[in-house]
Design an enzyme around this catalytic site. Structure first.
Site: not given
Length: 147
Positions: A13, A29, A61-62, A77-79
């Protein structure tokens, strides 16, 4: 012969990184400085969970690679609806591991400064079930210094 069960294991992390950008008009992403990815052992195009410390949002996400040494952490994007520049976040990567291989496995935590530069990398050895309850495994009450 039955296949051994697996568990999701958090192997790396990036802890309390600062979001540098949120780009709504992008396919999707999270873009991350490859120096941080390397330190955490996270490969591009793999799934991560991202937690926004400011508002509690959590999403999967990636990862895609940004410029090396840039400190970039950009939700795409949506994130981007859930993160703003300046928010603190935690990026966590998981892998499927056979249960028998989890005890003794190492999980890494990459700690960064306000500019997303690495200041420390901690490694934690995962205890087995028979080792639970030992003082050396007790992390209750650990707090993180505020930046």
């Amino acid at each position: 012969m039955a296949q051994e069960p697996t568990r999701d294991y958090m192997y790396g992390k990036i802890h309390r990184c600062r979001v540098t950008q949120a780009e709504l008009d992008y396919v999707g992403s999270i873009t991350v400085d490859p120096l941080l990815l390397r330190a955490a052992g996270i490969l591009p195009h793999t799934r991560v969970d991202v937690v926004n410390i400011a508002n509690g949002a959590r999403l999967s996400t990636y990862v895609i690679e940004g410029p090396s040494g840039s400190g970039v952490i950009c939700l795409n994007g949506a994130a981007a609806h859930h993160f703003s520049p300046g928010d603190l976040a935690i990026i966590m990567a998981y892998e499927q591991v056979p249960v028998s291989q989890i005890p003794g496995r190492i999980s890494r935590a990459v700690h960064v400064d306000a500019d997303n530069r690495i200041v420390a990398v901690d490694e934690y050895v995962t205890p087995g079930l028979d080792e639970l309850g030992q003082a050396r495994n007790d992390r209750f009450g650990q707090t993180y210094p505020r930046q």
